[in-house]
Motif scaffolding. Sequence first.
Motif, PDB file in Angstrom:
ATOM      1  N   GLY A  14       0.819  -1.212   0.000  1.00  0.00           N
ATOM      2  CA  GLY A  14       0.000   0.000   0.000  1.00  0.00           C
ATOM      3  C   GLY A  14       0.845   1.250   0.000  1.00  0.00           C
ATOM      4  O   GLY A  14       2.077   1.203  -0.005  1.00  0.00           O
ATOM      5  N   ALA A  15       0.165   2.380   0.003  1.00  0.00           N
ATOM      6  CA  ALA A  15       0.838   3.672   0.023  1.00  0.00           C
ATOM      7  C   ALA A  15       1.515   3.897   1.380  1.00  0.00           C
ATOM      8  O   ALA A  15       1.054   3.386   2.400  1.00  0.00           O
ATOM      9  CB  ALA A  15      -0.158   4.785  -0.258  1.00  0.00           C
ATOM     10  N   VAL A  16       2.613   4.639   1.370  1.00  0.00           N
ATOM     11  CA  VAL A  16       3.310   5.007   2.605  1.00  0.00           C
ATOM     12  C   VAL A  16       3.419   6.523   2.672  1.00  0.00           C
ATOM     13  O   VAL A  16       3.504   7.199   1.647  1.00  0.00           O
ATOM     14  CB  VAL A  16       4.706   4.354   2.714  1.00  0.00           C
ATOM     15  CG1 VAL A  16       4.596   2.859   2.881  1.00  0.00           C
ATOM     16  CG2 VAL A  16       5.582   4.714   1.533  1.00  0.00           C
ATOM     17  N   LYS A  17       3.406   7.032   3.916  1.00  0.00           N
ATOM     18  CA  LYS A  17       3.540   8.466   4.151  1.00  0.00           C
ATOM     19  C   LYS A  17       4.775   8.727   4.995  1.00  0.00           C
ATOM     20  O   LYS A  17       5.333   7.810   5.591  1.00  0.00           O
ATOM     21  CB  LYS A  17       2.306   8.998   4.889  1.00  0.00           C
ATOM     22  CG  LYS A  17       1.039   8.981   4.079  1.00  0.00           C
ATOM     23  CD  LYS A  17      -0.083   9.593   4.876  1.00  0.00           C
ATOM     24  CE  LYS A  17      -1.345   9.616   4.042  1.00  0.00           C
ATOM     25  NZ  LYS A  17      -2.443  10.260   4.755  1.00  0.00           N
ATOM     26  N   ASN A  18       5.152   9.977   5.046  1.00  0.00           N
ATOM     27  CA  ASN A  18       6.269  10.423   5.895  1.00  0.00           C
ATOM     28  C   ASN A  18       7.602   9.772   5.520  1.00  0.00           C
ATOM     29  O   ASN A  18       8.420   9.484   6.388  1.00  0.00           O
ATOM     30  CB  ASN A  18       5.955  10.180   7.373  1.00  0.00           C
ATOM     31  CG  ASN A  18       4.703  10.903   7.821  1.00  0.00           C
ATOM     32  OD1 ASN A  18       4.484  12.051   7.447  1.00  0.00           O
ATOM     33  ND2 ASN A  18       3.865  10.227   8.577  1.00  0.00           N
ATOM     34  N   VAL A  19       7.817   9.549   4.233  1.00  0.00           N
ATOM     35  CA  VAL A  19       9.092   8.987   3.776  1.00  0.00           C
ATOM     36  C   VAL A  19      10.159  10.082   3.874  1.00  0.00           C
ATOM     37  O   VAL A  19       9.974  11.188   3.386  1.00  0.00           O
ATOM     38  CB  VAL A  19       8.980   8.466   2.328  1.00  0.00           C
ATOM     39  CG1 VAL A  19      10.335   8.018   1.808  1.00  0.00           C
ATOM     40  CG2 VAL A  19       7.961   7.345   2.246  1.00  0.00           C
ATOM     41  N   GLN A  20      11.268   9.741   4.532  1.00  0.00           N
ATOM     42  CA  GLN A  20      12.383  10.672   4.651  1.00  0.00           C
ATOM     43  C   GLN A  20      13.682  10.006   4.229  1.00  0.00           C
ATOM     44  O   GLN A  20      13.909   8.841   4.526  1.00  0.00           O
ATOM     45  CB  GLN A  20      12.543  11.158   6.099  1.00  0.00           C
ATOM     46  CG  GLN A  20      11.460  12.085   6.549  1.00  0.00           C
ATOM     47  CD  GLN A  20      11.759  12.672   7.913  1.00  0.00           C
ATOM     48  OE1 GLN A  20      12.445  12.079   8.734  1.00  0.00           O
ATOM     49  NE2 GLN A  20      11.239  13.863   8.146  1.00  0.00           N
ATOM     50  N   PHE A  21      14.492  10.779   3.536  1.00  0.00           N
ATOM     51  CA  PHE A  21      15.867  10.393   3.227  1.00  0.00           C
ATOM     52  C   PHE A  21      16.740  11.291   4.094  1.00  0.00           C
ATOM     53  O   PHE A  21      16.529  12.493   4.134  1.00  0.00           O
ATOM     54  CB  PHE A  21      16.236  10.742   1.778  1.00  0.00           C
ATOM     55  CG  PHE A  21      15.512   9.994   0.715  1.00  0.00           C
ATOM     56  CD1 PHE A  21      16.121   8.925   0.093  1.00  0.00           C
ATOM     57  CD2 PHE A  21      14.242  10.370   0.293  1.00  0.00           C
ATOM     58  CE1 PHE A  21      15.483   8.243  -0.921  1.00  0.00           C
ATOM     59  CE2 PHE A  21      13.598   9.694  -0.716  1.00  0.00           C
ATOM     60  CZ  PHE A  21      14.223   8.630  -1.328  1.00  0.00           C
ATOM     61  N   VAL A  22      17.729  10.735   4.747  1.00  0.00           N
ATOM     62  CA  VAL A  22      18.700  11.532   5.491  1.00  0.00           C
ATOM     63  C   VAL A  22      20.076  11.097   5.018  1.00  0.00           C
ATOM     64  O   VAL A  22      20.399   9.916   5.045  1.00  0.00           O
ATOM     65  CB  VAL A  22      18.563  11.340   7.017  1.00  0.00           C
ATOM     66  CG1 VAL A  22      19.655  12.112   7.744  1.00  0.00           C
ATOM     67  CG2 VAL A  22      17.189  11.781   7.488  1.00  0.00           C
ATOM     68  N   ASP A  23      20.846  12.054   4.562  1.00  0.00           N
ATOM     69  CA  ASP A  23      22.182  11.744   4.090  1.00  0.00           C
ATOM     70  C   ASP A  23      23.203  12.546   4.887  1.00  0.00           C
ATOM     71  O   ASP A  23      23.256  13.769   4.788  1.00  0.00           O
ATOM     72  CB  ASP A  23      22.317  12.082   2.607  1.00  0.00           C
ATOM     73  CG  ASP A  23      23.655  11.632   2.052  1.00  0.00           C
ATOM     74  OD1 ASP A  23      24.038  10.473   2.294  1.00  0.00           O
ATOM     75  OD2 ASP A  23      24.327  12.440   1.392  1.00  0.00           O
ATOM     76  N   PRO A  24      24.023  11.855   5.699  1.00  0.00           N
ATOM     77  CA  PRO A  24      25.120  12.562   6.363  1.00  0.00           C
ATOM     78  C   PRO A  24      26.239  12.812   5.355  1.00  0.00           C
ATOM     79  O   PRO A  24      26.580  11.918   4.588  1.00  0.00           O
ATOM     80  CB  PRO A  24      25.558  11.597   7.467  1.00  0.00           C
ATOM     81  CG  PRO A  24      25.115  10.254   7.006  1.00  0.00           C
ATOM     82  CD  PRO A  24      23.935  10.462   6.104  1.00  0.00           C
ATOM     83  N   LEU A  25      26.749  14.016   5.351  1.00  0.00           N
ATOM     84  CA  LEU A  25      27.857  14.331   4.450  1.00  0.00           C
ATOM     85  C   LEU A  25      29.164  13.847   5.073  1.00  0.00           C
ATOM     86  O   LEU A  25      29.474  14.211   6.208  1.00  0.00           O
ATOM     87  CB  LEU A  25      27.928  15.831   4.196  1.00  0.00           C
ATOM     88  CG  LEU A  25      26.766  16.400   3.396  1.00  0.00           C
ATOM     89  CD1 LEU A  25      26.762  17.913   3.471  1.00  0.00           C
ATOM     90  CD2 LEU A  25      26.849  15.934   1.966  1.00  0.00           C
ATOM     91  N   PRO A  26      29.918  13.033   4.363  1.00  0.00           N
ATOM     92  CA  PRO A  26      31.194  12.566   4.905  1.00  0.00           C
ATOM     93  C   PRO A  26      32.150  13.733   5.149  1.00  0.00           C
ATOM     94  O   PRO A  26      32.130  14.729   4.419  1.00  0.00           O
ATOM     95  CB  PRO A  26      31.743  11.656   3.801  1.00  0.00           C
ATOM     96  CG  PRO A  26      30.563  11.285   2.972  1.00  0.00           C
ATOM     97  CD  PRO A  26      29.628  12.451   3.049  1.00  0.00           C
ATOM     98  N   SER A  88       1.774  11.006  -0.053  1.00  0.00           N
ATOM     99  CA  SER A  88       2.075   9.573   0.099  1.00  0.00           C
ATOM    100  C   SER A  88       2.752   9.045  -1.158  1.00  0.00           C
ATOM    101  O   SER A  88       2.712   9.665  -2.216  1.00  0.00           O
ATOM    102  CB  SER A  88       0.795   8.795   0.381  1.00  0.00           C
ATOM    103  OG  SER A  88      -0.114   8.928  -0.681  1.00  0.00           O
ATOM    104  N   LEU A  89       3.347   7.880  -1.008  1.00  0.00           N
ATOM    105  CA  LEU A  89       4.039   7.222  -2.103  1.00  0.00           C
ATOM    106  C   LEU A  89       3.355   5.880  -2.343  1.00  0.00           C
ATOM    107  O   LEU A  89       3.280   5.043  -1.447  1.00  0.00           O
ATOM    108  CB  LEU A  89       5.510   7.030  -1.736  1.00  0.00           C
ATOM    109  CG  LEU A  89       6.473   6.676  -2.851  1.00  0.00           C
ATOM    110  CD1 LEU A  89       6.501   7.756  -3.919  1.00  0.00           C
ATOM    111  CD2 LEU A  89       7.869   6.477  -2.293  1.00  0.00           C
ATOM    112  N   ALA A  90       2.830   5.685  -3.539  1.00  0.00           N
ATOM    113  CA  ALA A  90       2.066   4.475  -3.873  1.00  0.00           C
ATOM    114  C   ALA A  90       2.931   3.224  -3.824  1.00  0.00           C
ATOM    115  O   ALA A  90       4.160   3.298  -3.887  1.00  0.00           O
ATOM    116  CB  ALA A  90       1.454   4.628  -5.268  1.00  0.00           C
TER     117      ALA A  90
END
Length: 111
Positions: A14-26, A88-90
Amino acid sequence: VIRYSLVFTNQTAGAVKNVQFVDPLPSGLAYMLGSAKADQPVRIEYSIDGGKSYTTRPLVVVIEDGKRVEKPAPREAYTHIRWTVLGSLAAAAQVTAELEAQVKAAPGEAK
């Protein structure tokens, strides 16, 4: 200059909400201001304190003429970048987030 691509695929039924990407910069890399983007509507925020807090426009306090003044944080101060997908993301849908970073000069090298 190094380009990072982060891909999230919704592998649920199903669809999802609150998707986050977090990228620490080296360490050794400096964020290229304005380069963060995504192929879906997102909110992009930045951290200059090791990922403890995020804002769309990080500020630092400097002293000018004896007064405390807030200024935009220099790109070398950025430690993390966070993308939050709006809405949301399907099921089976993907989001690609990107950023560019530049290798900082090694100690003793010309800048």
